[in-house]
Scaffold this active site. Sequence first.
Site, PDB file in Angstrom:
ATOM      1  N   ARG A   1       0.850  -1.193   0.000  1.00 34.31           N
ATOM      2  CA  ARG A   1       0.000   0.000   0.000  1.00 34.31           C
ATOM      3  C   ARG A   1       0.885   1.242   0.000  1.00 34.31           C
ATOM      4  NH1 ARG A   1      -2.060  -3.444   4.136  1.00 34.31           N
ATOM      5  NH2 ARG A   1      -4.181  -4.214   3.717  1.00 34.31           N
TER       6      ARG A   1
ATOM      7  N   LYS B   1      -1.661  -2.211   8.109  1.00 32.33           N
ATOM      8  CA  LYS B   1      -2.739  -1.645   8.910  1.00 32.33           C
ATOM      9  C   LYS B   1      -2.765  -2.293  10.291  1.00 32.33           C
ATOM     10  CE  LYS B   1      -5.875  -0.322   5.170  1.00 32.33           C
ATOM     11  NZ  LYS B   1      -7.232  -0.499   4.607  1.00 32.33           N
TER      12      LYS B   1
ATOM     13  N   HIS C   1      -3.073   2.579  -5.693  1.00 33.55           N
ATOM     14  CA  HIS C   1      -3.754   1.357  -5.271  1.00 33.55           C
ATOM     15  C   HIS C   1      -4.060   0.439  -6.454  1.00 33.55           C
ATOM     16  CE1 HIS C   1      -4.888  -0.224  -1.426  1.00 33.55           C
ATOM     17  NE2 HIS C   1      -6.023  -0.695  -1.897  1.00 33.55           N
TER      18      HIS C   1
ATOM     19  N   ARG D   1      -1.358  -2.095  -6.671  1.00 32.27           N
ATOM     20  CA  ARG D   1      -1.557  -3.166  -5.692  1.00 32.27           C
ATOM     21  C   ARG D   1      -2.637  -4.146  -6.168  1.00 32.27           C
ATOM     22  NH1 ARG D   1      -1.608  -4.704  -0.143  1.00 32.27           N
ATOM     23  NH2 ARG D   1      -3.694  -5.047   0.692  1.00 32.27           N
TER      24      ARG D   1
ATOM     25  N   HIS E   1      -3.935  -8.738   4.333  1.00 31.27           N
ATOM     26  CA  HIS E   1      -5.347  -8.579   4.675  1.00 31.27           C
ATOM     27  C   HIS E   1      -5.619  -9.171   6.059  1.00 31.27           C
ATOM     28  CE1 HIS E   1      -6.455  -8.361   0.136  1.00 31.27           C
ATOM     29  NE2 HIS E   1      -6.312  -7.157   0.657  1.00 31.27           N
TER      30      HIS E   1
ATOM     31  N   TYR F   1     -10.169 -10.924  -5.165  1.00 32.03           N
ATOM     32  CA  TYR F   1      -9.220 -11.064  -6.262  1.00 32.03           C
ATOM     33  C   TYR F   1      -9.437 -12.366  -7.025  1.00 32.03           C
ATOM     34  CZ  TYR F   1      -6.752  -7.049  -4.415  1.00 32.03           C
ATOM     35  OH  TYR F   1      -6.448  -5.783  -4.003  1.00 32.03           O
TER      36      TYR F   1
END
Length: 376
Positions: free
Chosen positions: A212, A236, A306, A309, A332, A341
């Site tokens: 990211r 994150k 993004h 990515r 994730h 995806y």
Amino acid sequence: MTAVVKLRVERRDDGWVLAGADSDDVRLVNDFLGYLGDRHYAPGTRRGYAFDLLALLRWLAEQDRRLDQIDTEVLLRFLAACRGASTPGGAAGVEAIPAAIPAGGAREGLAAATVNRRLAAVSGLFTFRAMRDPTAPNPMPKGAAARRAAPGQREGLLGHLARPQPRSALRMRQPRRLPRALAPAEASVLLESLHSWRDRAIAGLMLFSGLRSAEVLALTVADADIARGWARVTGKGGRERRVPVDAQVAGWIQTYLLAERPDTDTTVLFVVAKGRNRGQPLTPAGLRTIFRYHRDRAGVPAAHPHALRHSFGTALAEAGVDLAVIQALLGHAHVDSSVGYIHLAPVRVRAAYDAARDRQREQQRGQQHGQQRARG
């Protein structure tokens, strides 16, 4: 009212605060923003929430109300105001939200995703207030439970027993758009337009390692293990992961370090190359400027950070990579984010479609054969 007009968002230490006025409401918002930092919320999320709550306080000032005077009816009017608002100056130029929706049909308002994030910030603020003072009412109406439990609820020995919490019913219907991945030709044209080793390394880490924007900017020199072809990434929620780095991208990083990177005291990997901020860490605004310039120069309007990515995630899915591996590489928190995806991969979509059509044709042939036997 004058004090609220002067209210603004400022960067302070490693977070964001409201400055320019002092009141109980402002102090509550700043305490909430500090709490988000303690919970390791992403810097972009904290920044967005700061501007969202700034908009709330400005709107309340127009209504001559305080936070402790908000009820559900006031929140419904705030939602209506958000739908009719506009922010011509971007996030940094958030203007006071109009008190009512302009009459007369069509208008350009905030996107549904922006309004929902703004409402999420307001909901989080009142939840934080109720946590500190259980007697304080929470005016956010409760709706159906979320599809899954939050990451923090799934931790610990009994994490598998966690139940999703109710979501607020105060939300706008938000269209679910598929992530846009770059075509191989578009990615090649974009990379060819990048002339500095720094910019190539940044784009390469996004396109071939799935990082990211915030993860790229947070990399330190020590995080890049060029010899072994790995990078330590902080994603994150402060979650760390190790991702492989393509040999060509590792070469770009090494050349950047040896030939381009200015002498500086900062340990951040990617820094400003020239100008008055030379040697300072590259900022999110600086990164957006780089991509804006090069996608215009390359004629690839979809080349947002993004999108690179997403291109990496789609390539993994098309190659048949295991879902758990995709989740680990992309960082994730939940596998549901990675499943998209798989559904996006054109090769898999076509294969599933062809298999379904084969079954359909086989059934039709069986029915025709049975009818012929019945007539014979």
